[in-house]
Design an enzyme around this catalytic site. Structure first.
Site, mmCIF file in Angstrom:
data_model
loop_
_atom_site.group_PDB
_atom_site.id
_atom_site.type_symbol
_atom_site.label_atom_id
_atom_site.label_comp_id
_atom_site.label_asym_id
_atom_site.label_seq_id
_atom_site.Cartn_x
_atom_site.Cartn_y
_atom_site.Cartn_z
ATOM 1 N N GLN A 291 -0.798 16.801 4.453
ATOM 2 C CA GLN A 291 0.230 15.776 4.638
ATOM 3 C C GLN A 291 0.851 15.456 3.297
ATOM 4 O OE1 GLN A 291 -0.984 12.520 7.092
ATOM 5 N NE2 GLN A 291 0.542 11.113 6.271
ATOM 6 N N ASP B 286 10.648 22.825 -9.178
ATOM 7 C CA ASP B 286 9.330 22.231 -8.916
ATOM 8 C C ASP B 286 8.239 23.292 -8.968
ATOM 9 O OD1 ASP B 286 7.604 20.138 -8.450
ATOM 10 O OD2 ASP B 286 7.790 20.238 -6.272
#
Length: 972
Positions: free
Chosen positions: A644, A760
Site C-alpha cells: 500500500q 524517482d
C-alpha cells in the site's frame, strides 16, 4: 484610473473557480474607484518604454517576465522591478532595482537600460545573456551595484563605466569579456569590489587603479592579463585581497613594495609566470593567506617572522633553494604549508608540527615532496591530525620513514562534515515534501519549509573550513539578524580556491500545528540582505557570491517587487464608503456566482473519469474489465493484498491464463493516483526495453482505475541489499544489476521519443526478475524532456516542482527546480553507493553520499564496503565507487552522462573474473504462474524465500505469499 484597475472591463475577466474569492475584491475595488478615482501614481513614461525595450531584447523561455505587459511597472509589481515607494519631484515613480537574477534569460542587454536614471541595483546574475555590455549603463549615475556575473557576455568593458561615480560593486566574473581593463575605472572613487575573474581580460593592469581610495577586493584571476605587476598597487590604502592567479606577467618579478601592504589579508599570484625573489613579508602584519605557487621564483624562503594570522603558505612548484626556516613553527593558525617541487635542502624541522597543539577540529598539512631534503631534525612522531608528505626526497631512503614517504600518504580532509541528527526520536518521513524536520528547533519534530541558498566564498582566508565553521555560522546569522539555530550549513565543497555550500535557513516561528513557515516580509528581507550585499564583509571569510535563492512551494507566491505605493487617507475613506454602499449588491452577485460555479464543478467531476477513459485508448495496451481484475484478485481479497502506498493498494493477481500479475488500484478520488495512472500508461505504452518493467494493461471501468504489470518474483533491489534475503548478492551480481539499471535509464534519456526524465530512481523502484535482471519501474513522477524551441535549440532542463525521494534527490534540482538528465544520474549514483555499502541513503541523520565521500578522501574506501558481499576484485570495486561518486557530484556539469556511465560499467564488467560472470549469468529462479515452484539454482532459495511484489513493503516475506497468510502491511 488605468494604473489602478486597468480598463473597466478587466473587472469581469474571471474564468476559473480558483479566483472566486478575488472576484468580489476586484469588483469592489474597481466599483469603488469609480467614486473616488484611481491612484494617480505611475512610473515615469521614459522608464516604462525602457523596460519594454529591455524585455524585447531578452529571450524568456520560462515566461518569468510574462507580466511585463500588464498594468504599470511599479504599481502592478512587474517581476524583478522594484520601485521607490514615493514619487520624485516630477510626480512620477521611478525604478530603484532591476532584480532579474537566475531567471533563465538569454538574449542581450538593451542600451535602453541607460534610461533607468534612478537605478540603484542592476542585477542580471546567473542567466545566459550574450552580447556586449552597453556603454549606456555608464550614464546611470545613481548605480551602486552592477551585477552581471555568470552570463555569456562578450566584447570589451566600456570606458563609460568609469562614469559611475556611486558604484560600490562591479561583478562581471564568469563571462567572456575581453580587451583591456579601462583606465577610466580609476575614477570609481566609491568602488570597493572589483570582481572580474574568469574572463578573457587582457593587457596591462592600469597603475592608475592605485588612486582608488576604497577598493577592498581586486579579483582578476583566470584572465589573460599581461605586462608587469604595477608597484603602485601597494599604495592602495584599503586593499585587503589581491587575487591575480592564472595570468601571465611574462617573467617579471613581484615588486618589493608589495611587502609594505600592511593591510593586505590575501596575496594570491598562482601560476603567473613570475620570476625573481620574494619581497620582505615581515611588515604585512595582517596577512593570512599567500599563494605564489607554479611560478619561477627563486632564492631562499623567508626567514623573518610572518604574521600570526597566517593559515596558508603555498610556495610549491618554484625554484627555491636553501633550508626550511624554523620560523614556520611559530605560526599559531597555520593549516597548510606547501613547499613541494622546489630545490630545498638540509633538514626537515619537526618542530613545525611538534610545536603545535591542535584541537579536534584543527589540522595541519605539510607537503615537502620532491626537494633535496636529507633528514628530519627532532622526533619522528606525527600526530593523527597532522599530514606530512616527504616522497621524492633523499631522506626517504631511510627505512624508518616509510610512513612519511609512501605514495598513498593520507590527504588532508578539508570538507569534514559534522552531521546533526534530528531523526531517531521523530517519525520517519512524517514531513510532507518540501517540509523537513527542523533539527535545531526548540520544539522537537517540527516540520519546516526552509529557504535554500546556493552560496560560495570567493576568496576565503583559510584552507580548512572546519575550525571556522562555528565562527562562520555566527557571522552569517548575525549579518542576517536571525537566530543561530535557524542556519544549517550543508556540504561545503572546495572548487579550486573557492568554497561552495548550500545553506538552509529555517523560520523561527513555530505555529499551532507544529509547523514552521516564513511570512512574506521575512522572505523578502532575507533575500534583500543577500542580493543587496547588506551582510557586512568578513576578514577571514572574504567576499561571497550568491548562486541561487530557491523558494519552495509554500513561498511560490512571493513576488520580488515593492508593494504598490501608498494610497492617501482620503482615497482610503472613499473606498470604504463605496465598499459599504455596494456590499449588499456585491454579496448577492457573488452568491449567485458561487451557486453557478458549484453546479459546474459537480458536472465537471462527474465527467472527469469518462473523459480520462476516452483519452487513454492506446494501441498495444490491453484494457481489462473490472470483472477480470476482480476475478484475478478473488474480489480484492485481503489475502491478495501485498502493499500500500500513496497511490493506493497493490494486489497480487492471477489472470485467466494463469499469468501472475501485479495490480495497482488507485484510491477513490485520489488526484495523485489519477495523475500517476495517466502518466504511467502514456509513458509505458511506448517504452519497450528489457530493463524497464512492462505494463500489461489497465482497467478504467466502473469508476475504478488500476494498472496491471508483469510480476517480478525477486522483488526490489532495496530488499536484497537491506539484508532481508538470506543469500546476499555477490559483487558480480550487484555490478550486473547496476549495469542493467543504467541501460534502462540510458534508453529513457536517448532512445525514447521524446526522451524521458524518470525523477524517482531509487533502490525500491528497481525490480528483479527470475534471472535477477534489473528493471526500472514506477513512472508516476516522470517528465518528458524539453522539446526544441522555435529556433531548434533544446533547453537544458525542465522547470518543475521538486518531487522525488529524500536521499536520492539531485541537490541542484532541489535548489533550483531545474530537472535535467543529470538529476537521474545523481539518483542512480546513490543506488550504486547502496549496492556497494549496503547503507540506506539517509539513516540516523547521516547521508550516504557524505559518508562515502569522507571515507574515499581519507583513504578508507574499503572500510565502508558491505561485508555481506564476500570476496571481490578490489580494483573493480574501486572503479565502481569512483564512478558512483562522480554521479553524485553536487554540480550538474561534473556528473557523467548516462552514456558514459554505461560505458564505464561495461568496462568494469570486462575486468570481473570470468568464473564470477558465468555464475551470475547462470542464475535462474522460476517466476511461476503461482508462487509455488523452486529450482536448484544457488540463488533460487533466497529468491523464493524472500519473494517480493514490485510494490510490497520490505516486511512482507515470500512465505506469507505462498501460504496465503495476510501479511503485515507498512505504508510506504
Amino acid at each position: 484610473m488605468l494604473s489602478f484597475c486597468g480598463k473597466f472591463g478587466t473587472c469581469g475577466m474571471v474564468q476559473s473557480r480558483s479566483s472566486l474569492c478575488g472576484v468580489g475584491l476586484i469588483l469592489l475595488l474597481c466599483w469603488s474607484s469609480l467614486l473616488i478615482g484611481c491612484d494617480s501614481q505611475v512610473t515615469h513614461p521614459d522608464e516604462v518604454k525602457a523596460l519594454q525595450s529591455i524585455r524585447k531584447a531578452l529571450i524568456d523561455p520560462n515566461r518569468n517576465l510574462s507580466n511585463w505587459n500588464k498594468g504599470d511597472p511599479c504599481t502592478s509589481n512587474w517581476t524583478g522591478v522594484l520601485c521607490f515607494n514615493h514619487t520624485m519631484d516630477d510626480n512620477y515613480l521611478h525604478v530603484r532595482e532591476l532584480q532579474l537574477f537566475g531567471l533563465g534569460l538569454s538574449g542581450s542587454l538593451s542600451p535602453e537600460l541607460g534610461r533607468l536614471s534612478y537605478l540603484d541595483i542592476l542585477d542580471f546574475m546567473w542567466n545566459r545573456i550574450s552580447g556586449s555590455i552597453p556603454k549606456e549603463i555608464g550614464y546611470i549615475s545613481s548605480l551602486r551595484l552592477l551585477l552581471l556575473n555568470g552570463n555569456q557576455l562578450t566584447g570589451s568593458l566600456p570606458d563609460e563605466l568609469g562614469l559611475l561615480s556611486n558604484l560600490n560593486r562591479i561583478q562581471i566574473d564568469e563571462n567572456h569579456i575581453s580587451g583591456p581593463l579601462p583606465t577610466s575605472f580609476a575614477n570609481l572613487s566609491k568602488a570597493q569590489h572589483f570582481h572580474m575573474n574568469n574572463n578573457s581580460i587582457s593587457g596591462q593592469i592600469p597603475p592608475e587603479l592605485s588612486r582608488l581610495p576604497n577598493l577592498v577586493h581586486l579579483l582578476l584571476d583566470n584572465n589573460n592579463v599581461s605586462g608587469y605587476l604595477p608597484p603602485e598597487l601597494s599604495e592602495m590604502p584599503s586593499l585587503l585581497i589581491l587575487q591575480l592567479d592564472n595570468n601571465n606577467f611574462g617573467g617579471n618579478s613581484i615588486p618589493p613594495s608589495y611587502g609594505n601592504m600592511s593591510h593586505l589579508l590575501k596575496l594570491s599570484l598562482r601560476n603567473c609566470s613570475l620570476q625573481g625573489t620574494l619581497p620582505d613579508f615581515s611588515n604585512m602584519h595582517n596577512l593570512s593567506y599567500i599563494d605564489l605557487s607554479y611560478n619561477q621564483l627563486n632564492g631562499s624562503l623567508p626567514s623573518e617572522k610572518l604574521s600570526d594570522n597566517i593559515t596558508t603558505i603555498d610556495l610549491s612548484h618554484n625554484n627555491f633553494t636553501g633550508p626550511i626556516p624554523t620560523s614556520f613553527a611559530s605560526l599559531p593558525l597555520l593549516q597548510k604549508l606547501s613547499l613541494e617541487n622546489n630545490q630545498l635542502n638540509g633538514s626537515v624541522p619537526s618542530i613545525i608540527w611538534q610545536n603545535r597543539t591542535l584541537n579536534a577540529t584543527e589540522s595541519l598539512y605539510l607537503d615537502l615532496e620532491n626537494n633535496h631534503l636529507a633528514n628530519i631534525s627532532g622526533t619522528l612522531f606525527v600526530p593523527a591530525n597532522v599530514t606530512v608528505r616527504l616522497q621524492g626526497n633523499p631522506l626517504c631512503f631511510n627505512s624508518n620513514l616509510v610512513q612519511l614517504c609512501g605514495s598513498q600518504t593520507q590527504n588532508i580532509v578539508v570538507n569534514r562534515i559534522s552531521i546533526s541528527s534530528n531523526g531517531s526520536q521523530c517519525p520517519p518521513q512524517a514531513c510532507p515534501i518540501p517540509y523537513e524536520y527542523y533539527a535545531s528547533s526548540p520544539v522537537p519534530c517540527v516540520c519546516a519549509a526552509p529557504l535554500l541558498v546556493g552560496y560560495r566564498l570567493k576568496s576565503p582566508g583559510f584552507s580548512d573550513f572546519q575550525p571556522y565553521r562555528d565562527q562562520f555560522q555566527e557571522y552569517l546569522t548575525t549579518g542576517l539578524n536571525i537566530n543561530l539555530s535557524q542556519l544549517d550549513v550543508g556540504s561545503p565543497q572546495w572548487q579550486e580556491a573557492r568554497l561552495r555550500m548550500y545553506l538552509r535557513i529555517y523560520p523561527a516561528y513555530i505555529g499551532p500545528t507544529n509547523s514552521s513557515l516564513f511570512n512574506k516580509s521575512e522572505v523578502l528581507r532575507i533575500r534583500t540582505m543577500f542580493t543587496g550585499w547588506n551582510i557586512p564583509d568578513s576578514t577571514i571569510f572574504g567576499p561571497y557570491e550568491l548562486l541561487n535563492f530557491t523558494l519552495l512551494d509554500p513561498y511560490k507566491d512571493v513576488i520580488f517587487s515593492t508593494s504598490s505605493p501608498g494610497i492617501s487617507k482620503g482615497a482610503i475613506a472613499g473606498i470604504v464608503v463605496g465598499a459599504i454602499a455596494g456590499a449588499v449588491t456585491l454579496s448577492a452577485f457573488v452568491t449567485l456566482l458561487i451557486l453557478r460555479l458549484n453546479s459546474n464543478r459537480q458536472q465537471a467531476i462527474s465527467k472527469r473519469r469518462h473523459m480520462s477513459k476516452i483519452s487513454i485508448k492506446i494501441d498495444g495496451v490491453k484494457e481489462f474489465t473490472f470483472q477480470e481484475v476482480s476475478a484475478a484478485t478473488r474480489n480484492f481479497d485481503v489475502s491478495c493484498l501485498v502493499g500500500q502506498g500513496g497511490y493506493g493498494k497493490v494486489y497480487r493477481g492471477v489472470l485467466a491464463d494463469e499469468t501472475v500479475v501485479a495490480i495497482k488500484r488507485a484510491l477513490e478520488g485520489s488526484l495523485q493516483g489519477e495523475r500517476e495512472f495517466l502518466t504511467e500508461i502514456e509513458l509505458l505504452s511506448r517504452l519497450h526495453h528489457r530493463n524497464l518493467v512492462s505494463l500489461l494493461g489497465y482497467c478504467d471501468d466502473e469508476g475504478e482505475q488500476m494498472l496491471v504489470y508483469e510480476y517480478m518474483p525477486n522483488g526490489t533491489l532495496r530488499d536484497h541489499i537491506s539484508g532481508k534475503f538470506k543469500e546476499p548478492l555477490s559483487f558480480a551480481m550487484r555490478l550486473r544489476i547496476a549495469l542493467g539499471s543504467a541501460k534502462g535509464i540510458l534508453y529513457l534519456h536517448t532512445e525514447a521519443d521524446p526522451p524521458i526524465f524518470h525523477r524517482d530512481i531509487k533502490a525500491s523502484n528497481i525490480l528483479l526478475d527470475s534471472r535477477l535482471t534489473a528493471k526500472v519501474a514506477d513512472f508516476g513522477l516522470s517528465k518528458l524532456a524539453p522539446a526544441p524551441d522555435f529556433e531548434g535549440m533544446v533547453p537544458s532542463h525542465v522547470s518543475t516542482v521538486v518531487k522525488g525521494t529524500p536521499g536520492y534527490l539531485d541537490p541542484e534540482y532541489f535548489l533550483t527546480h531545474k530537472l535535467t538528465d543529470k538529476s537521474d544520474v545523481y539518483s542512480l549514483g546513490v543506488v550504486f553507493l547502496e549496492l556497494l555499502t549496503g547503507m540506506q541513503p539517509i539513516s540516523h541523520g547521516k547521508n550516504i553520499v557524505r559518508e562515502v565521500n569522507i571515507a574515499y578522501r581519507s583513504g578508507m574506501l574499503f572500510s565502508v564496503i558491505d561485508d555481506r558481499m564476500g570476496s571481490y576484485p578490489s580494483e573493480c570495486v574501486e572503479k565502481f565507487m569512483t564512478l558512483a561518486l562522480k554521479c553524485c557530484q553536487e554540480e550538474t556539469e561534473s556528473r557523467p552522462s548516462m552514456t558514459e556511465v554505461v560505458r564505464e560499467l561495461e568496462s568494469i564488467w570486462m575486468m570481473v573474473p570470468e568464473s564470477d560472470t558465468k555464475l551470475v549469468d547462470s542464475i535462474t529462479t522460476d517466476p511461476g504462474k503461482v508462487v509455488e515452484t523452486t529450482t536448484s539454482s544457488s540463488a533460487s532459495s533466497s529468491a523464493i524465500a524472500g519473494m517480493r511484489h514490485p510494490y510490497i513493503s520490505s516486511e512482507v516475506s515470500g512465505s506469507d505469499l505462498v501460504s496465503g497468510v495476510v501479511p503485515t502491511i507498512t505504508p510506504r
